[in-house]
Every structure is written in structure tokens, then in C-alpha cells.
Design a protein around this motif. Sequence first.
Motif, PDB file in Angstrom:
ATOM      1  N   LEU A 540       0.455  -1.275   0.512  1.00  0.00           N
ATOM      2  CA  LEU A 540       0.197  -0.195   0.017  1.00  0.00           C
ATOM      3  C   LEU A 540       0.816   1.355   0.207  1.00  0.00           C
ATOM      4  N   LEU A 541       1.861   1.256   0.932  1.00  0.00           N
ATOM      5  CA  LEU A 541       3.099   2.446   0.895  1.00  0.00           C
ATOM      6  C   LEU A 541       3.847   3.071  -0.756  1.00  0.00           C
ATOM      7  N   THR A 542       4.039   1.735  -1.391  1.00  0.00           N
ATOM      8  CA  THR A 542       4.298   2.107  -3.084  1.00  0.00           C
ATOM      9  C   THR A 542       3.689   2.613  -3.439  1.00  0.00           C
ATOM     10  N   PHE A 543       1.891   2.916  -3.266  1.00  0.00           N
ATOM     11  CA  PHE A 543       1.430   3.668  -4.524  1.00  0.00           C
ATOM     12  C   PHE A 543       0.365   4.377  -3.267  1.00  0.00           C
ATOM     13  N   ASP A 548      -4.260   8.714   2.257  1.00  0.00           N
ATOM     14  CA  ASP A 548      -4.419   7.953   1.342  1.00  0.00           C
ATOM     15  C   ASP A 548      -5.834   6.683   2.007  1.00  0.00           C
ATOM     16  N   TRP A 549      -4.989   6.686   3.723  1.00  0.00           N
ATOM     17  CA  TRP A 549      -5.691   4.915   4.097  1.00  0.00           C
ATOM     18  C   TRP A 549      -6.790   5.187   4.672  1.00  0.00           C
ATOM     19  N   ASP A 550      -7.844   5.027   3.467  1.00  0.00           N
ATOM     20  CA  ASP A 550      -9.101   5.327   3.373  1.00  0.00           C
ATOM     21  C   ASP A 550     -10.159   4.529   2.268  1.00  0.00           C
ATOM     22  N   ILE A 551     -10.992   3.822   2.593  1.00  0.00           N
ATOM     23  CA  ILE A 551     -11.549   3.301   1.407  1.00  0.00           C
ATOM     24  C   ILE A 551     -12.193   4.349   0.377  1.00  0.00           C
ATOM     25  N   VAL A 555      -7.624   8.094  -3.429  1.00  0.00           N
ATOM     26  CA  VAL A 555      -6.464   7.305  -4.140  1.00  0.00           C
ATOM     27  C   VAL A 555      -6.873   5.548  -4.153  1.00  0.00           C
ATOM     28  N   MET A 556      -7.637   5.173  -2.997  1.00  0.00           N
ATOM     29  CA  MET A 556      -8.020   4.031  -3.333  1.00  0.00           C
ATOM     30  C   MET A 556      -9.008   3.604  -3.385  1.00  0.00           C
ATOM     31  N   LYS A 557     -10.051   4.738  -4.543  1.00  0.00           N
ATOM     32  CA  LYS A 557     -11.489   4.429  -5.139  1.00  0.00           C
ATOM     33  C   LYS A 557     -10.442   4.174  -6.556  1.00  0.00           C
ATOM     34  N   HIS A 558      -9.706   5.275  -6.633  1.00  0.00           N
ATOM     35  CA  HIS A 558      -8.851   4.882  -8.147  1.00  0.00           C
ATOM     36  C   HIS A 558      -8.431   3.577  -8.166  1.00  0.00           C
ATOM     37  N   HIS A 559      -7.733   2.608  -7.472  1.00  0.00           N
ATOM     38  CA  HIS A 559      -7.660   1.532  -7.378  1.00  0.00           C
ATOM     39  C   HIS A 559      -7.981   0.366  -7.058  1.00  0.00           C
ATOM     40  N   SER A 582     -10.934   0.903  11.954  1.00  0.00           N
ATOM     41  CA  SER A 582      -9.660   1.982  11.617  1.00  0.00           C
ATOM     42  C   SER A 582      -9.235   1.389   9.999  1.00  0.00           C
ATOM     43  N   PHE A 583      -8.646   2.410   9.337  1.00  0.00           N
ATOM     44  CA  PHE A 583      -8.513   1.575   7.206  1.00  0.00           C
ATOM     45  C   PHE A 583      -7.117  -0.041   7.526  1.00  0.00           C
ATOM     46  N   GLU A 584      -6.571   0.109   8.903  1.00  0.00           N
ATOM     47  CA  GLU A 584      -5.526  -1.351   8.824  1.00  0.00           C
ATOM     48  C   GLU A 584      -6.069  -2.387   9.372  1.00  0.00           C
TER      49      GLU A 584
END
Length: 827
Positions: A540-543, A548-551, A555-559, A582-584
Motif C-alpha cells: 500500500l505504501l508503494t502507491f 490516503d488510507w481510507d476506502i 486514491v483507494m477508489k482509483h485503485h 481503522s483502515f488497517e
Amino acid sequence: MRILLIIMVGLSCMANAQKELTWSIFHPIKNQWFDLGAKGSVQEALIATGELPDPFVGKNEDKFGWIEDYQWEFKSIFVLSEEELASEFIELEFPSLDTYAAVFLNDSLICTAENAFVPHLIRLKNHLKLGINELTIVFTPPVLYHKEMYENASYHLPAPNDNHEIAIAPYTRKPQYQFGWDWALRMNTVGLNKPAQIKFSHLGSVVSKTTRVISIDKNKAIVEFEVMLSNSEIDAVEWESKLFGKETVKRKKNRFIRRVEIENPQLWWPKGHGEAYLYEDELIVSEAVGNQVINSFNLKFGIKTSELIQEKDEWGTSYYFKINGQTIFCKGGDYIPQDIFPARITDESIEKMVETMAASNFNMVRVWGGGYYPDEVFFNKCDELGIMVWQDFMFACAMYPGDDDFICNITKEFNYQVPRIAAHPSVVLFNGNNEVEVAWGNWGFQIKYGLYGKSAKEIERSYDKVFKELAPSVVEDYSTIPYIHTSPLSNWGKDEFYNHGSQHYWGVWHGKDPLEDFGKKIGRFNAEYGFQSFPEYSTLLTFSEKTDWDISSDVMKHHQKSYVGNDMILKHAKRLYGKPESFEDMVYYSQLTQAKAVSMAVAGHRIDAPRCGGTLYWQVNDCWPAPTWSSIDYNWNWKALHYEVQQDYRDVAVVAKYHDLIQRDFYVVNDLSADFNCKVNVSINDFNGVEQHQFTTEHQFNGAGNFLIDFSQEEKVQALTKNCVIQFTWNDASGMSFVRTFVHKVSDYEKAVESDLALSIESIDQVNKTAVLRVSTTQFVDNLWVSSLKFGVTFEYNFFSMLPGEVLIPITFHEVPDLDDFILKWM
């Protein structure tokens, strides 16, 4: 004699000489040249110059679309010596031009290309000059190439994964996933997937070779070997074999075929069923007149038969494989391209992928039809490790043309790919396409695209021409490997559908079925089924940034490329584990949910044998970092699913058959044909590690089968009225022992807190990049996940339950991780 020897050596060296080319690309906007190197795409070259960013990061994918709006010119300048120019055969080899290209040598057109799956070998002799020569390739992106045709067409072929306004994926013979998929970004590469080279020889080269088994009986196998030459003037060759001696072979329809008889053949067997035996030969092919060597090479081949059994039976219509006459239950997954950029994929990474499959107890892999035909290194490794290959032709989830030009194009593709692939003993099936027929019959194409009457009949006739006429005829011409026109043969939905042929079960993800139906709705052969999860934190940290760590973040919606995606993950994760805080936690729950879903399916499929002939989950790997159905993320991190599958796929395994999300039975399932006594020891311990009950049961296996482990006795029932850990220990036919634990929860329990656990790193080996993690706990923990924020850390096992005590986890790393790099998650 000394002078003659020197001359002959010189000629031999020149005969095998080659010159690899490097390229520059002309920027159509900046009007300047920039370097590419030996291979790659326009996109990769622009990333290397810094003009474009990493497309995987954030929403950078959106910055690449303009590339499809321009033609791109590639240039290579090379120098020829007098000695090189004197060669009788000077051939330019393009293993893969992607895709529509015109090739010029010194301003003369020498080749046009329109299929990325077909190599091109071009004789250059009449177009070359001494000294400096210039090669130019003009690439036209598919959207530009087909624009006029598309705009003037009376109807458009359905292409549900191509969201461009000019949706021309079905017309274009290149990897379909690059037009965008529900697990992939759109990245229509333009360029050279492999290096081009100039080859110098006096008699040409071997352009194709294959092996086919004609027949096998107890004492003899009849095998044919075939080569095709670039030199059409050679009518006969002297074929020297280390195993079979010399023989003069005459040309027949541009092919040189040699048939041999092998006494008492040693057979190639799939993993778990015998040795994947490979014969090793050394061949020299020479011109029969003059005896000059054309080519010499080493050849490995295997002897086996494969049958796809489709017969009416007590349940419906069967779908299972026999290898060398023996029924084999197939276990594995669906394999997609390992990168969105094919040129970046190395032989080493392909070998690593197949080795990972073998280590995970696969005996089959399906090469999915929306990517590309794998390289030789893939099949060689499958041959070596006994992994059966189900090979799709490269058509997926769309309707395809059947006009004369398209048929001519794919005929070249089939005539190149089929003999190359069929030569490998690992290949047991050719499948015409992925989900093309089921899409036409069930996805509403007729309404969405307005396809009725004449247009519908044309599309249906095109299907028959490609998949029921051309493809099977080419397979039959080059091999004895079974062919089927599509997968699946039966759609999911109605109960009766599961009784016939191959099945792609998507009733949970694309329907409204509950999760437990993964283990209940079982096809005769399950070639696709799956559930999504998020990748490892380090991936996740590579992109993305942690912000951005929220569904719901952009960014998360784009991926997330699936139309139901994150909501579907959350829906089922909440049902199993509650709302993530949490997102984690969401990432963690997603992996546990995926593992449970697929494990339910695998157990159901294996227990259902022999009615069920095999299980291939969707999907093994990724082509970019994102939430997908993969069990191994883009950066090689195993998700919870892959650890679970490794246990579920053991030849002799203990699996759980679920009646609902809680109630389950335990079975021992066995794929082995051997006769052996399986002894199972069962230990039931409370969450403090105190044994509550222990018993042993035995079963005599006389070939493949399964048996239910009986928990009906009163003392066993009593032990299961409380929270407990059930540990199974059993043996296979060789006497090797295995252990697996399952957690049985009947009530709430006090969850361990952070202070109950401790972690240390020991035995660090900087040379071999290995270490050991010591994990200890004073409280029971369930589904313990040890992950690392540092890139490149791998764990021998993970997602396990612990009674009070400690465990040691071997790890590998690129750079020694600190304790602060590790994250622990548990239930």
C-alpha cells in the motif's frame, strides 16, 4: 589443415553471430529524440526520462492516456562490416512488436505488423549496405489504427472492459488486460516487448520446433519431433540425435518431421502422482546436401497423454482430467500477467512464480485468456516441477470478429503459438477463450449494444469460425492435447447449472449469495471463483500515503477497479468480524475474509470429488499494486489466502466443510493413488493451552478419497461446548506427518492486548538475507498477522493462532528490518 580449420571456425562463429539493437524514440510533441534501450514501451521510456511519473502511484494512471493519441517513431542505427554483409542469411528478428507497426530499413518498407503474439523474421540481404544502416518503426496505437473503421461500422463488438470512447480491444491482437480490467489499470503499451536482433548465418535458422506424442502403450511410445526452417530452399536435412542417431528427413509442407519409437518409455507425471520425467536430447540439424550445420540445440521432452473426460453420468456432465490414463484431481489457480508492462517481466520472476505454485501444492495452473502466451521459461519450469498447464487462447470477456483479415491474422498466431506450447508435457488442455460464450448468453450484450438480427448472427458465426473451427483444427494439426472452445461451459445461478461442465462461480461477488455458498455451489470443474482483499501494508505504501488510507479516498477508489469492490469486501468482512475500527483493520479483515471464502470453496470441491474434477481459484497474482482477487500481491507478499491454500492443497489434507459461517465438519481428503493407512490424532485444547480431550482415528485409503472425522461421541461433543483449539496431526502415504489447527469459538473471550505479546528478531544472516522472528504471548491470539512496513520481508508462515507460549518464524529480507517496522494484528 591448420588454415582450413581457422576458416571453418570463422564461418561457424559468423553462422551463429547476432547483433542486438538499441532504440531511440521520437517525441511527437517535443519534436526530439530520447533513448529507450533494447526493449520496452513508450510509456516505460517516458517514465525513465522523468517526463511521466510511476503510473501505479496515486492517480498517475490518468497522465498516460494521451500516448494513445499519437503515432510513435522508433529508430535504431547499426553498422555492418564486410564480413557480416557477406553472410548469405541476414535476418531481423522481432519476437514481439506491440502492435500495429510499419518497419523500414534505409527508407524501404520491409514489414508490417498487426499482432503482438506473432514474431517476425525478415530477410534483410537486399536492403542492407556496408557501414551505417538505419531501422525505423512507426507504431500506430490501436485507437488511432481502428478509429475510422470504428466510426463507420454498422455495429460495434461488445468490449465491456474497454472504456475508451473508441472501444476496439476485440479487434486488436494484443494483451486484452492492457485496455483495463476489474483488477488492472489501462496501460496500452506501444513498443517492443522483447529485444530485436539481427542474425547472421549461411543457411538460415530454425524458426519453430515442437514435439507430440502419437501413442503410448505399456512397452512403447511413438513420438514425433518437428522443426521449421527460415530457409525455404532446403528440401532435406540430416537430423542427428544423441538419443536416436542420424536420419535424413525430407520437407513436408514446410515442416521437417521425424517419428521415433521409444521402448519402455518413462512417463511424465503431474506433481504428487509420480516423477515429472524429462528426456534430454542433443540435436544437430544439417543440410542433407553438403552437410553444413543449420542449427544445434538441446531438447527436453516428456511423454504423457492427457484426456478431458466429458460424459453423461449420474450427476449430469463430467469434466475431469486423465493423465496417462489416471484420473487426477486438479488444484491450483488462475495466472495473469505479472506486470502491466510485459517488457519488465524477467525470466527469474517467472521461474519464481512457478516455484511458488509448486511450493504451495499446486498441480495445475490456468493461463488466463486476457493476457499473453507465456514464454518458454514458464513452460520449462512447469515441465520440470510437474505443474499441469491449462492454456487459454488469448480472448476474454468480449465478442471477436470473424472477417477474412482477422481470421488470417489469428491463423498466423495459432500456427506459431500452438506448436510451441504443445511441445511441453505440462500442457494438458487448450481452451478457446475466457467467458466469451457465457458473456454473449448472459451479460446483456444484445440490449446494451443493440445487436439483433443480422449483426447478432454475424457475431455468432464469427464465434464458431474462431473457436469451433480454426482453433481446434490448428490444435489437432500440431498435437494430441484436448481442446475445448470456452470456459465456463455452464453459467452460475440455477442449481442445474452446477451439474454440467466447467464453472466460473461468481454468485457471491457479482450476485447476492452468502459467503458460505462458496462451499456449497460446486461445479463439475471449478475454473474460477474468488473474493477480493487489500494488499500488504508495505505494498500500500508503494502507491499511497497514509493520509490516503481510507476506502473512500480518491486514491483507494482509483485503485479499486471492480464496480462493487470495496463495498462488497466491507459487507462480508463486517458479517464475519464486525465493523473495522481503522483502515488497517479493514485491510486485515479483507484478507481474513478472502482466505475464509476461498478455503470454504476448496474444501467443498475436494470433498465433492469424484463428482468435482478440480479447483482453480481466481487469481494467483497481480499486475499492479491494488485491491484485487490475488493471493500474492504485486510485490510478492503472500496474503492470508495463500497461506491457507498451501494447507488446503496438500495431497493429504485436513479441511473444514462449512454448513454455515460457524457449523462445520472436518474431513481428511486424499488425492494420492497409493494404498495407505492414514492415522489422525486430534487434540482439543482450551484457550489456556490445557488439553480437554484427545483421540485417534484411522482410515485405510485405497486410492483417492476422503473421510469424515467423527466428533459425535459424547466426550468429544462436550469438549466442543467451550472455546477451544483443535489440532490435527496426520500422515500421508510416505509416512510424513502434518499438523493443522482450527479455532472453535462458542462464546466471547478476553482478547489479548498489546502488552500480552512480545516480538524479537534473532539469528540475522546478512549474507543469505535471513533471520528468525520470535513471537511470544501470554494470552490466546487468533489469526495473528505479522507484517512489515519495510519492503521485501517475507514470512515462512503467517495468519496463525497461538496458545500461550512462543513461536519462531523464519523470514527473508532485502534489508534488515527493525522491530518498529513490524505490525501485529490479531483477533
